[in-house]
Design an enzyme around this catalytic site. Structure first.
Site, PDB file in Angstrom:
ATOM      1  N   SER A 143       0.854  -1.186   0.000  1.00  0.00           N
ATOM      2  CA  SER A 143       0.000   0.000   0.000  1.00  0.00           C
ATOM      3  C   SER A 143       0.887   1.231   0.000  1.00  0.00           C
ATOM      4  CB  SER A 143      -0.894  -0.003   1.248  1.00  0.00           C
ATOM      5  OG  SER A 143      -1.514   1.249   1.443  1.00  0.00           O
ATOM      6  N   TYR A 156      -2.336  -1.177  10.260  1.00  0.00           N
ATOM      7  CA  TYR A 156      -2.337  -1.388   8.816  1.00  0.00           C
ATOM      8  C   TYR A 156      -1.026  -0.900   8.202  1.00  0.00           C
ATOM      9  CZ  TYR A 156      -3.901  -1.186   3.945  1.00  0.00           C
ATOM     10  OH  TYR A 156      -4.019  -1.359   2.580  1.00  0.00           O
ATOM     11  N   LYS A 160       1.912  -3.073   6.269  1.00  0.00           N
ATOM     12  CA  LYS A 160       2.248  -2.826   4.869  1.00  0.00           C
ATOM     13  C   LYS A 160       3.700  -2.369   4.704  1.00  0.00           C
ATOM     14  CE  LYS A 160      -1.675  -3.967   3.003  1.00  0.00           C
ATOM     15  NZ  LYS A 160      -1.777  -5.137   2.096  1.00  0.00           N
TER      16      LYS A 160
END
Length: 236
Positions: A143, A156, A160
């Protein structure tokens, strides 16, 4: 790796969003696809739809956080198609948006389990198969938050960022061990999938899942090592 009819791809997170769009794009190119996802009902619907339009696909319900299930995924792919040429590590989740110190340990473990451990499990199981064949390709979907960070998405972003480091290490290792096994890192920005629900401020700069899937397949075919699909959209 050049994308050619008759090749076999394995796509995780294939029931929805980018994964579902990737399968459709690969099928359109004549590639046979093993579709993996933990959401069995959605996966079966996608399988039937693609087969109805002539796609050669196989749905294998898989929890990528479970190494034994990923091993079964490889076994099913080899038993059904006899080979694997392309692996796309796409499965991912977003946890609740809270300050890091307010995250539940279970939320942290779930995000890390899918986004990082799942990528590791697929690498651990499938890369030896590609090395044995002497060629192939693996794509890991990270991401833009694997290159930067925002508030309320610490779990998150951390997962990533780790995928970025894992992918770059994998590429360096394969460069000497199996130079014909390609590795690509994908860092999408906002994409119009279920993960973007409630983020109305990002809709105008978000790409469609189909746009991202097309860019990923084209980049694999071109031999790219890194792709940031929203590079221009996010800057608007």
């Amino acid at each position: 790796m050049r994308i050619r009819p008759g090749q076999v791809a394995v796509v995780t997170g294939a029931a929805n969003g980018i994964g579902r769009a990737l399968v459709a794009r690969l099928v359109a190119a004549g590639v046979k696809v093993v579709m993996a996802d933990v959401e069995e009902a959605c996966l079966r619907v996608a399988e039937v739809e693609l087969q109805f339009f002539g796609g050669d696909v196989l749905a294998v319900p898989t929890d990528v956080t479970d190494l034994s299930e990923v091993e079964r995924l490889l076994d099913r792919a080899i038993a059904h198609y006899g080979r694997v040429d392309l692996v796309i590590n796409n499965a991912g989740v977003i946890g609740p948006k809270r300050p890091v110190w307010e995250l539940e340990a279970s939320d942290w473990r779930r995000t890390m389990g899918v986004n990082l451990d799942g990528v590791f499990n697929v690498i651990k199981v499938f890369v030896p198969e590609l090395i044995t064949r002497g060629r192939g390709h693996i794509t890991n979907v990270s991401s833009v938050l694997g290159q930067s960070a925002v508030a309320l998405m610490g779990d998150y972003s951390a997962s990533k960022h780790a995928v970025v480091g894992l992918t770059e290490s994998l590429r360096a290792e394969l460069a000497t061990r199996a130079p014909k096994v390609g590795v690509m890192l994908v860092c999408p920005g906002p994409v119009r999938t279920r993960l973007l629900e409630g983020e109305n401020s990002l809709i105008n700069v978000a790409l469609s899942a189909e746009d991202v899937a097309n860019q990923i397949v084209d980049a694999v075919d071109a031999g790219a090592e890194r792709l940031v699909p929203n590079r221009f959209a996010v800057a608007v």
